[in-house]
Design a protein around this motif. Structure first.
Motif, PDB file in Angstrom:
ATOM      1  N   LYS A   1      42.180  38.309 -39.213  1.00  0.00           N
ATOM      2  CA  LYS A   1      42.806  37.024 -39.508  1.00  0.00           C
ATOM      3  C   LYS A   1      43.649  36.660 -38.292  1.00  0.00           C
ATOM      4  CE  LYS A   1      45.943  34.612 -42.664  1.00  0.00           C
ATOM      5  NZ  LYS A   1      46.859  34.763 -43.831  1.00  0.00           N
ATOM      6  N   LEU A   2      43.471  35.453 -37.782  1.00  0.00           N
ATOM      7  CA  LEU A   2      44.044  35.077 -36.491  1.00  0.00           C
ATOM      8  C   LEU A   2      45.354  34.306 -36.633  1.00  0.00           C
ATOM      9  CD1 LEU A   2      40.694  34.126 -34.784  1.00  0.00           C
ATOM     10  CD2 LEU A   2      42.131  36.102 -34.278  1.00  0.00           C
ATOM     11  N   PRO A   3      46.217  34.394 -35.619  1.00  0.00           N
ATOM     12  CA  PRO A   3      47.456  33.616 -35.604  1.00  0.00           C
ATOM     13  C   PRO A   3      47.174  32.179 -35.202  1.00  0.00           C
ATOM     14  CG  PRO A   3      47.286  34.919 -33.610  1.00  0.00           C
ATOM     15  CD  PRO A   3      46.087  35.274 -34.457  1.00  0.00           C
ATOM     16  N   THR A   4      48.224  31.369 -35.101  1.00  0.00           N
ATOM     17  CA  THR A   4      48.025  29.950 -34.828  1.00  0.00           C
ATOM     18  C   THR A   4      49.131  29.419 -33.931  1.00  0.00           C
ATOM     19  OG1 THR A   4      47.545  27.814 -35.889  1.00  0.00           O
ATOM     20  CG2 THR A   4      49.328  29.125 -36.843  1.00  0.00           C
ATOM     21  N   GLY A   5      48.910  28.244 -33.333  1.00  0.00           N
ATOM     22  CA  GLY A   5      49.926  27.576 -32.541  1.00  0.00           C
ATOM     23  C   GLY A   5      49.556  27.459 -31.077  1.00  0.00           C
ATOM     24  N   LYS A   6      49.982  26.383 -30.450  1.00  0.00           N
ATOM     25  CA  LYS A   6      49.754  26.173 -29.035  1.00  0.00           C
ATOM     26  C   LYS A   6      50.327  27.336 -28.226  1.00  0.00           C
ATOM     27  CE  LYS A   6      48.991  24.023 -25.110  1.00  0.00           C
ATOM     28  NZ  LYS A   6      47.617  23.909 -24.554  1.00  0.00           N
ATOM     29  N   GLY A   7      49.514  27.843 -27.291  1.00  0.00           N
ATOM     30  CA  GLY A   7      49.955  28.934 -26.430  1.00  0.00           C
ATOM     31  C   GLY A   7      49.701  30.320 -26.982  1.00  0.00           C
ATOM     32  N   ILE A   8      49.135  30.416 -28.164  1.00  0.00           N
ATOM     33  CA  ILE A   8      48.833  31.724 -28.772  1.00  0.00           C
ATOM     34  C   ILE A   8      47.371  32.049 -28.477  1.00  0.00           C
ATOM     35  CG2 ILE A   8      48.795  33.063 -30.892  1.00  0.00           C
ATOM     36  CD1 ILE A   8      51.580  32.174 -29.985  1.00  0.00           C
ATOM     37  N   PHE A   9      47.140  33.276 -27.945  1.00  0.00           N
ATOM     38  CA  PHE A   9      45.824  33.613 -27.391  1.00  0.00           C
ATOM     39  C   PHE A   9      45.425  35.041 -27.803  1.00  0.00           C
ATOM     40  CE2 PHE A   9      43.388  34.078 -23.093  1.00  0.00           C
ATOM     41  CZ  PHE A   9      42.183  33.789 -23.724  1.00  0.00           C
TER      42      PHE A   9
ATOM     43  N   MET B   1      35.564  38.062 -29.201  1.00  0.00           N
ATOM     44  CA  MET B   1      36.214  36.914 -29.826  1.00  0.00           C
ATOM     45  C   MET B   1      37.469  36.563 -29.037  1.00  0.00           C
ATOM     46  SD  MET B   1      39.099  35.966 -31.656  1.00  0.00           S
ATOM     47  CE  MET B   1      39.704  37.573 -32.104  1.00  0.00           C
ATOM     48  N   GLU B   2      37.565  35.325 -28.597  1.00  0.00           N
ATOM     49  CA  GLU B   2      38.801  34.757 -28.078  1.00  0.00           C
ATOM     50  C   GLU B   2      39.094  33.488 -28.863  1.00  0.00           C
ATOM     51  OE1 GLU B   2      39.384  35.706 -23.464  1.00  0.00           O
ATOM     52  OE2 GLU B   2      37.574  34.519 -23.849  1.00  0.00           O
ATOM     53  N   PHE B   3      40.391  33.186 -28.990  1.00  0.00           N
ATOM     54  CA  PHE B   3      40.795  32.109 -29.893  1.00  0.00           C
ATOM     55  C   PHE B   3      42.019  31.422 -29.311  1.00  0.00           C
ATOM     56  CE2 PHE B   3      43.531  30.928 -33.597  1.00  0.00           C
ATOM     57  CZ  PHE B   3      42.678  30.070 -34.278  1.00  0.00           C
ATOM     58  N   LEU B   4      42.002  30.103 -29.270  1.00  0.00           N
ATOM     59  CA  LEU B   4      43.153  29.324 -28.853  1.00  0.00           C
ATOM     60  C   LEU B   4      43.868  28.847 -30.108  1.00  0.00           C
ATOM     61  CD1 LEU B   4      41.536  27.188 -26.005  1.00  0.00           C
ATOM     62  CD2 LEU B   4      42.513  29.500 -25.896  1.00  0.00           C
ATOM     63  N   GLY B   5      45.152  29.162 -30.208  1.00  0.00           N
ATOM     64  CA  GLY B   5      45.872  28.937 -31.447  1.00  0.00           C
ATOM     65  C   GLY B   5      45.972  27.503 -31.897  1.00  0.00           C
ATOM     66  N   ASP B   6      45.744  26.553 -30.989  1.00  0.00           N
ATOM     67  CA  ASP B   6      45.784  25.145 -31.384  1.00  0.00           C
ATOM     68  C   ASP B   6      44.395  24.579 -31.649  1.00  0.00           C
ATOM     69  OD1 ASP B   6      45.080  25.309 -28.726  1.00  0.00           O
ATOM     70  OD2 ASP B   6      46.197  23.516 -28.113  1.00  0.00           O
ATOM     71  N   GLU B   7      43.384  25.452 -31.696  1.00  0.00           N
ATOM     72  CA  GLU B   7      42.027  25.038 -32.061  1.00  0.00           C
ATOM     73  C   GLU B   7      41.551  25.933 -33.204  1.00  0.00           C
ATOM     74  OE1 GLU B   7      39.376  24.828 -28.719  1.00  0.00           O
ATOM     75  OE2 GLU B   7      40.864  23.862 -27.428  1.00  0.00           O
ATOM     76  N   PRO B   8      42.069  25.734 -34.402  1.00  0.00           N
ATOM     77  CA  PRO B   8      41.912  26.717 -35.483  1.00  0.00           C
ATOM     78  C   PRO B   8      40.519  26.859 -36.065  1.00  0.00           C
ATOM     79  CG  PRO B   8      43.035  24.753 -36.282  1.00  0.00           C
ATOM     80  CD  PRO B   8      42.958  24.618 -34.799  1.00  0.00           C
ATOM     81  N   THR B   9      39.571  26.012 -35.673  1.00  0.00           N
ATOM     82  CA  THR B   9      38.216  26.118 -36.224  1.00  0.00           C
ATOM     83  C   THR B   9      37.208  26.668 -35.220  1.00  0.00           C
ATOM     84  OG1 THR B   9      37.639  23.837 -35.600  1.00  0.00           O
ATOM     85  CG2 THR B   9      38.660  24.170 -37.766  1.00  0.00           C
ATOM     86  N   THR B  10      37.685  27.102 -34.035  1.00  0.00           N
ATOM     87  CA  THR B  10      36.766  27.469 -32.959  1.00  0.00           C
ATOM     88  C   THR B  10      37.128  28.818 -32.362  1.00  0.00           C
ATOM     89  OG1 THR B  10      36.447  25.137 -32.389  1.00  0.00           O
ATOM     90  CG2 THR B  10      35.815  26.759 -30.729  1.00  0.00           C
ATOM     91  N   VAL B  11      36.114  29.656 -32.108  1.00  0.00           N
ATOM     92  CA  VAL B  11      36.283  30.870 -31.322  1.00  0.00           C
ATOM     93  C   VAL B  11      35.271  30.850 -30.180  1.00  0.00           C
ATOM     94  CG1 VAL B  11      37.228  32.290 -33.192  1.00  0.00           C
ATOM     95  CG2 VAL B  11      34.738  32.202 -32.833  1.00  0.00           C
TER      96      VAL B  11
ATOM     97  N   ARG C   1      39.081  27.565 -41.551  1.00  0.00           N
ATOM     98  CA  ARG C   1      39.878  27.814 -40.350  1.00  0.00           C
ATOM     99  C   ARG C   1      39.975  29.319 -40.151  1.00  0.00           C
ATOM    100  NH1 ARG C   1      44.427  23.679 -39.539  1.00  0.00           N
ATOM    101  NH2 ARG C   1      45.607  25.492 -38.803  1.00  0.00           N
ATOM    102  N   PHE C   2      40.123  29.724 -38.893  1.00  0.00           N
ATOM    103  CA  PHE C   2      40.205  31.146 -38.599  1.00  0.00           C
ATOM    104  C   PHE C   2      41.603  31.721 -38.796  1.00  0.00           C
ATOM    105  CE2 PHE C   2      36.376  30.071 -36.056  1.00  0.00           C
ATOM    106  CZ  PHE C   2      35.502  30.957 -36.661  1.00  0.00           C
TER     107      PHE C   2
END
Length: 283
Positions: free
Chosen positions: A130-138, A163-173, A198-199
């Motif tokens: 389960k991934l975190p969220t927010g701009k700047g979270i990687f 898997m890489e994830f940008l915290g301000d793009e919650p539907t995309t990896v 959402r991830f």
């Protein structure tokens, strides 16, 4: 509470569905990948406290000691081995990114690796996260190649980003590889966008299956990318080298800021946590 793959019937049903998906692919290599079902290593995170030292290394610092300040991405955090940043509780690994002054940095987090404890060439690597969220979270779940006792450096050693994830793009990896002449901003990558979900709101299974001549990426059993040596050659006009023929180790981390994904903003809440239910490796 863990509620997936613990029930043997659920596991069998999911495995059969995954096998059908694999066989629907039309390359012999992909069908061969479907046989990678022999569990050879796992951490179910069933013991509370510090991650198992027999399986994981806890890296510390900002990368300077390793000769790569900012961990090669101008990141803003320093990694610690404190329970504030990395712990196992109630069957889940928790990596926490915090906003705090610590050792000259404004953020702390954690990065754990299996280097020297699990270094495997080829196989299926997967984790339920389960991934975190927010701009700047990687956050990331990835593999890094053996450096031949320090004689090789990145990107010659190769990198497989499961898997890489940008915290301000919650539907995309993202699923990505890095190697000679295709690294950093020129890496070979593809997005996976989840539908009606959402991830950062629930757990999802991220994985790759890696054989001598192919790497396949999956999210919740869905194959969304395959890369072969021919693809690398085509993407790099013949200059790229396929370096995925050595042992790799696993890395889990949550970075803050950097060239990618950019710095946190006023809307980024801290702390942010990545939860990992399990990591499993098959051959």
């Amino acid at each position: 509470m863990k509620n997936i793959f613990k029930n043997k019937l659920q596991f069998k049903v999911l495995f059969c569905l995954s096998f059908i998906i694999f066989l629907s692919c039309d390359t012999d290599e992909t069908q061969t990948v479907a046989t990678l079902n022999n569990l050879v290593w796992a951490d179910e995170f069933d013991t509370n406290g510090t991650p198992d030292s027999g399986k994981w290394n806890l890296l510390t610092g900002d990368g300077t000691a390793q000769g790569i300040p900012g961990w090669g991405n101008n990141e803003l955090q320093t990694y610690t081995d404190r329970s504030d940043n990395v712990t196992v509780q109630n069957g889940v690994l928790i990596i926490t990114a915090k906003e705090e002054d610590f050792q000259g940095k404004s953020y702390t987090s954690a990065r754990i690796t299996t280097k020297g404890k699990l270094d495997q060439q080829y196989g299926r690597f997967e984790a339920r996260i389960k991934l975190p969220t927010g701009k700047g979270i990687f956050p990331a779940f990835w593999l890094l190649g053996d450096d031949n006792n320090g004689s090789l450096v990145w990107p010659q050693i190769g990198e497989i980003d499961i898997m890489e994830f940008l915290g301000d793009e919650p539907t995309t990896v993202f699923g990505t590889i890095h190697g000679p002449n295709y690294s950093g901003a020129n890496s070979i990558t593809k997005k996976y966008e989840i539908q009606n979900d959402r991830f950062d709101t629930g757990f999802h299974v991220f994985g790759v299956e890696w054989t001598p001549n192919q790497i396949n990426w999956y999210v919740d059993g869905d194959l969304y990318q395959s890369i072969t040596p021919a693809d690398v050659s085509e993407e790099t006009d013949g200059t790229g080298e396929w370096v995925f023929n050595r042992p790799f180790h696993i890395i889990l981390n949550v970075a803050v800021g950097g060239n990618l994904p950019g710095s946190p903003n006023a809307e980024t809440d801290f702390p942010q946590r990545m939860l990992v239910d399990y990591v499993r490796v098959y051959n």
